[in-house]
Every structure is written in structure tokens, then in C-alpha cells.
Design a protein around this motif. Sequence first.
Motif, PDB file in Angstrom:
ATOM      1  N   TYR B  25     -28.782 -57.174 -76.560  1.00  0.00           N
ATOM      2  CA  TYR B  25     -28.448 -56.729 -78.025  1.00  0.00           C
ATOM      3  C   TYR B  25     -29.757 -56.676 -78.687  1.00  0.00           C
ATOM      4  N   GLU B  26     -29.601 -55.830 -79.794  1.00  0.00           N
ATOM      5  CA  GLU B  26     -30.839 -56.209 -80.821  1.00  0.00           C
ATOM      6  C   GLU B  26     -30.408 -56.360 -82.164  1.00  0.00           C
ATOM      7  N   SER B  53     -25.841 -67.711 -82.940  1.00  0.00           N
ATOM      8  CA  SER B  53     -27.230 -67.579 -82.259  1.00  0.00           C
ATOM      9  C   SER B  53     -27.951 -68.944 -82.174  1.00  0.00           C
ATOM     10  N   LYS B  70     -31.833 -66.096 -75.630  1.00  0.00           N
ATOM     11  CA  LYS B  70     -32.464 -65.461 -76.956  1.00  0.00           C
ATOM     12  C   LYS B  70     -33.688 -64.837 -76.542  1.00  0.00           C
ATOM     13  N   SER B  73     -32.856 -61.740 -75.304  1.00  0.00           N
ATOM     14  CA  SER B  73     -31.721 -60.986 -76.075  1.00  0.00           C
ATOM     15  C   SER B  73     -30.414 -60.602 -75.178  1.00  0.00           C
TER      16      SER B  73
END
Lengths: 114, 115
Positions: B25-26, B53, B70, B73
Motif C-alpha cells: 500500500y501507499e 496503522s 510498516k 508498506s
Amino acid sequence: GAGVSQSPRYKVAKRGQDVALRCDPISGHVSLFWYQQALGQGPEFLTYFQNEAQLDKSGLPSDRFFAERPEGSVSTLKIQRTQQEDSAVYLCASSFIRGGDEQFFGPGTRLTVL
Amino acid sequence: AQKVTQAQTEISVVEKEDVTLDCVYETRDTTYYLFWYKQPPSGELVFLIRRNSFDEQNEISGRYSWNFQKSTSSFNFTITASQVVDSAVYFCALSIKHNTDKLIFGTGTRLQVFP
């Protein structure tokens, strides 16, 4: 019913016709979303309601698309003067409150425009 | 801009094999949520998991497990000892706090489990 329901499940329209798609969210759910899913693709956001207020309609592809939720429960997505590129599955989802809650999806309405 | 990438279009395995579905993901936001949904042939999206998150702890639910990193990502999904009933399209999705909560979906990975 326990889940999100949508009607009709299938709709065939001739190009230029208007269509109305209905969504019954889970009772008590504040948030309601509409998504469009083209064949072989992931769902794409169309519009969002918090109760009866339409807070985000940034995903509606043209002014032929209109959505409403007048009493904060049932929602209708209307497409005027349908075009072939409108052919897709239209998904409705609801969630209890905001803040990243899981969204519960209905079975979708498959729209085919000839 | 926010984006979800599922690079694997289709995966085929034989029953009882383990399989991992990738999701990258971005987002520039620091507060967001990640989801996995299953879409069986019937078409209805079924919720599998949500992660915020700030919670990088991996999760296991029966034969399903999720690895959230994280640093890369990524939010990958592993099915252990796959079964024919696992055959479906799996979607990874992202939502940003304070941004409508709309889901941004990847293009999905079609998993076929053969007996």
C-alpha cells in the motif's frame, strides 16, 4: 434481515434508459457507501452518506449519476441516460460508525447496458 | 495519493498447500486502516480482517494469518493448508482516517485451489 440487501440483483437496460438501484443497509448503520466494480477489477468508490447527508460524491463518474438517502436508511443510486461503459456491478456497503469500521457489503446489482 | 497494489493476478495451488497473497500500500497519512475481503463466486464481499496503522502485531485466525510490516508498506495474507472452499478473489483495501473512510481496493488476487 441481518445483512445489506440490494435490488434488483440484475438489471438490463437499453442505452439511454434511466435506472434506479436500491440499497437497504443494516439497521442502525450510520454510514453507507456505493462502489462500482468493473469486470476483473476491484471495487471503486462512488459516494458516501453519513445518515442522510451525502458527505462525499467525489467518485461519481459523471453528472448522470445521482444518489440519495433521504431518511438516513434506504439509499437509491440513479443513473440517467445509461451508457455501455456504465455496465458493472454496483455494490452497496454500510458500517455502524466512522473511524475505520468494517464495511458490510450487499450482494450487488449487476447492470448490463446494451 | 493512496494506492493498493496486489501484484499477483492469479494463483493456483493444490489442496493442503500454503499460499501467501501479497499486498503493498501507499499513503502519506500516519493513521490508516488495512483490510482484507474475500469475494467468492457468489459475488458478495466478505470481511476477513481490519488492522489499524498503529498495530503491527501479526494475527492468526484458524488457517488464516496476516503479516503487517510498516517498514515495507505490506500487509500480506497467508492461508495454511488451503482448501477448495478457499477459492475466491481476495482484495486488500486501505482507508484513511478522517477521509470519508472510503475503501481503496487493490485489483484483487484470484486464488484457485484444486483438489
